[in-house]
Scaffold this active site. Sequence first.
Site, PDB file in Angstrom:
ATOM      1  N   TYR A 119      -2.107  -0.273   9.834  1.00  0.00           N
ATOM      2  CA  TYR A 119      -1.741  -0.402   8.783  1.00  0.00           C
ATOM      3  C   TYR A 119      -1.132  -0.405   7.915  1.00  0.00           C
ATOM      4  O   TYR A 119      -0.236  -1.195   7.464  1.00  0.00           O
ATOM      5  CB  TYR A 119      -3.241   0.400   8.268  1.00  0.00           C
ATOM      6  CG  TYR A 119      -3.616  -0.426   6.959  1.00  0.00           C
ATOM      7  CD1 TYR A 119      -3.901  -2.142   6.665  1.00  0.00           C
ATOM      8  CD2 TYR A 119      -3.525   0.146   6.095  1.00  0.00           C
ATOM      9  CE1 TYR A 119      -4.069  -1.916   5.300  1.00  0.00           C
ATOM     10  CE2 TYR A 119      -3.734  -0.114   4.606  1.00  0.00           C
ATOM     11  CZ  TYR A 119      -3.974  -1.480   4.712  1.00  0.00           C
ATOM     12  OH  TYR A 119      -4.061  -1.633   2.790  1.00  0.00           O
ATOM     13  N   SER A 122       0.923  -0.793   0.079  1.00  0.00           N
ATOM     14  CA  SER A 122       0.132  -0.259  -0.073  1.00  0.00           C
ATOM     15  C   SER A 122       0.711   1.417  -0.107  1.00  0.00           C
ATOM     16  O   SER A 122       2.417   1.250   0.447  1.00  0.00           O
ATOM     17  CB  SER A 122      -0.697  -0.030   1.125  1.00  0.00           C
ATOM     18  OG  SER A 122      -1.959   1.033   1.464  1.00  0.00           O
ATOM     19  N   LYS A 154       1.513  -3.785   6.721  1.00  0.00           N
ATOM     20  CA  LYS A 154       2.226  -3.875   5.559  1.00  0.00           C
ATOM     21  C   LYS A 154       3.589  -3.578   4.866  1.00  0.00           C
ATOM     22  O   LYS A 154       5.064  -4.585   4.178  1.00  0.00           O
ATOM     23  CB  LYS A 154       1.781  -2.889   4.167  1.00  0.00           C
ATOM     24  CG  LYS A 154      -0.053  -2.864   4.504  1.00  0.00           C
ATOM     25  CD  LYS A 154       0.052  -4.762   3.704  1.00  0.00           C
ATOM     26  CE  LYS A 154      -1.563  -4.825   3.335  1.00  0.00           C
ATOM     27  NZ  LYS A 154      -1.541  -5.672   2.621  1.00  0.00           N
TER      28      LYS A 154
HETATM   29  C1  WQD Z   1      -9.548   9.781   0.208  1.00  0.00           C
HETATM   30  C2  WQD Z   1      -9.553  11.331   0.932  1.00  0.00           C
HETATM   31  C3  WQD Z   1      -9.841  12.012   2.373  1.00  0.00           C
HETATM   32  C4  WQD Z   1     -14.007  10.496   3.145  1.00  0.00           C
HETATM   33  C5  WQD Z   1      -6.939   5.540   2.409  1.00  0.00           C
HETATM   34  C6  WQD Z   1      -5.704   4.365   3.354  1.00  0.00           C
HETATM   35  C7  WQD Z   1      -5.436   3.376   1.891  1.00  0.00           C
HETATM   36  C8  WQD Z   1      -5.760   2.769   1.255  1.00  0.00           C
HETATM   37  C9  WQD Z   1      -7.431   3.588   0.890  1.00  0.00           C
HETATM   38  C10 WQD Z   1      -6.508   0.448   1.534  1.00  0.00           C
HETATM   39  C11 WQD Z   1      -8.598  12.221   1.845  1.00  0.00           C
HETATM   40  C12 WQD Z   1     -11.326  12.739   1.986  1.00  0.00           C
HETATM   41  C13 WQD Z   1     -13.085  10.559   2.872  1.00  0.00           C
HETATM   42  C14 WQD Z   1     -15.201  10.871   3.102  1.00  0.00           C
HETATM   43  C15 WQD Z   1     -13.769  12.807   3.352  1.00  0.00           C
HETATM   44  N1  WQD Z   1      -6.464   1.695   1.973  1.00  0.00           N
HETATM   45  N2  WQD Z   1     -12.968  11.661   2.182  1.00  0.00           N
HETATM   46  N3  WQD Z   1     -15.195  11.688   3.307  1.00  0.00           N
HETATM   47  O1  WQD Z   1      -6.949   8.361   3.100  1.00  0.00           O
HETATM   48  O2  WQD Z   1      -6.471   8.490   0.796  1.00  0.00           O
HETATM   49  O3  WQD Z   1      -6.955   6.035   2.033  1.00  0.00           O
HETATM   50  O4  WQD Z   1      -7.767   4.075   1.530  1.00  0.00           O
HETATM   51  O5  WQD Z   1      -6.469  -1.031   1.853  1.00  0.00           O
HETATM   52  O6  WQD Z   1      -4.319   2.764   2.722  1.00  0.00           O
HETATM   53  O7  WQD Z   1      -4.876   5.031   4.058  1.00  0.00           O
HETATM   54  O8  WQD Z   1      -8.542   7.689   1.207  1.00  0.00           O
HETATM   55  O9  WQD Z   1     -10.659   6.777   0.358  1.00  0.00           O
HETATM   56  O10 WQD Z   1     -10.156   7.097   2.934  1.00  0.00           O
HETATM   57  O11 WQD Z   1      -9.993   9.096   1.293  1.00  0.00           O
HETATM   58  O12 WQD Z   1     -13.782  13.662   2.939  1.00  0.00           O
HETATM   59  O13 WQD Z   1     -16.194  10.355   4.312  1.00  0.00           O
HETATM   60  O14 WQD Z   1     -11.361  11.445   0.735  1.00  0.00           O
HETATM   61  O15 WQD Z   1      -9.788  12.970   3.762  1.00  0.00           O
HETATM   62  O16 WQD Z   1      -8.553  13.356   1.548  1.00  0.00           O
HETATM   63  P1  WQD Z   1      -7.349   6.967   1.861  1.00  0.00           P
HETATM   64  P2  WQD Z   1      -9.947   7.645   1.448  1.00  0.00           P
END
Ligand code: WQD
Length: 339
Positions: free
Chosen positions: A150, A126, A154
């Site tokens: 997490y 990841s 990894k």
């Molecule tokens: C994306 C953007 C949030 C939810 C994580 C893990 C990574 C991978 C994917 C793996 C950010 C914003 C999010 C919401 C929002 N996982 N957001 N409202 O944090 O980049 O990555 O997930 O297995 O390892 O770290 O992904 O989709 O949570 O967030 O505004 O309800 O959307 O702040 O900018 P992230 P995400």
Amino acid sequence: MSQNILVTGGTGYIGSHMVVRLIESGYTPIIFDNFSNSKPAVLDRIEQITGVRPLLVKGDIRNEQELENLFRNHQIDAVINFAGKKAVGESETDPLLYFSYNVEGTIVLLRVMKKFNVKKFVFSSSATVYGDPGYDEFNEETPLAPINNYGLSKWMIEEVLRKLYKAEPDWSIAILRYFNPVGAHESGLIGEDPNGIPNNLMPFISQVAVGKRAHLNVFGNDYPTRDGTGCRDYIHVMDLVEGHLNALDVLSKGPQLLTVNLGTGGSTSVLELIKAFEKASGKKVPYQICPRRAGDKAAYWTNPSLAKTLLGWTAKRDIETMCKDTWNWQSKNPQGYPD
Ligand code: WQD
């Protein structure tokens, strides 16, 4: 002769898409899964798409006996390991769960592989292994400094794989570091079916669009990005699994350890993704601006050039396709998979 590929976590979100592509590419996948975050109905859907019902062995990668039975009963050519826990927040409140499933489980799996002389391994890593290096475009040389359990789990497995390869250079190992996987198979028969309230942006947006949730919380609009919201490198799950097929091809050339980022090289903000989803679905996605989420970086994406050089792979599907395919899955399966 068709190669048998063991797909751990093969009924999960990414694993199920991998199984479909493996079948379509002439491989014989064997799924090993404990259904801790998936449902058996996935198998019906895979069969509907491909006309083939893949073999499923129920079990846990931490259970050495179950794995040994599997390897004894089936000749395995390579292993793709998707089995694991993946929620960042949960990894902070229950670190042992993460180190147990992800680290211990993978070590047990590797030990059994070695015992049965199966030494071709593709590992789901990841972008979280990078942490925040102080810049936004990550490549494979970006320092490894995970900032949550997490990501740490990894990184720990990656270290195990690097030490293993150093000691036993007859292994063929691909470490694939995913950016933000989204989307679904174009049939709309398989897709992401998160348990409870989604942690990730895309499944949350699609549940709002389908009317399951009232609105989206946008975590911060005061980041130093083009519209103030967080930017990520979203990658279509079909592109992602196709990257694994290329990795399998490369590994079949002989022993090696390769480490590659899988992303598009582009970035999309939260507001841009909402807009693209509204366009693809014809639905309104109401949102409200909330405080930043702890631990979030403003923006990051991959430099995709090593994937092209080493795997001959680039992502083909754009944000519109990611939204269209997510919506196709969500609108056809508003409650996810049946029980
Ligand atoms: C994306 C953007 C949030 C939810 C994580 C893990 C990574 C991978 C994917 C793996 C950010 C914003 C999010 C919401 C929002 N996982 N957001 N409202 O944090 O980049 O990555 O997930 O297995 O390892 O770290 O992904 O989709 O949570 O967030 O505004 O309800 O959307 O702040 O900018 P992230 P995400």
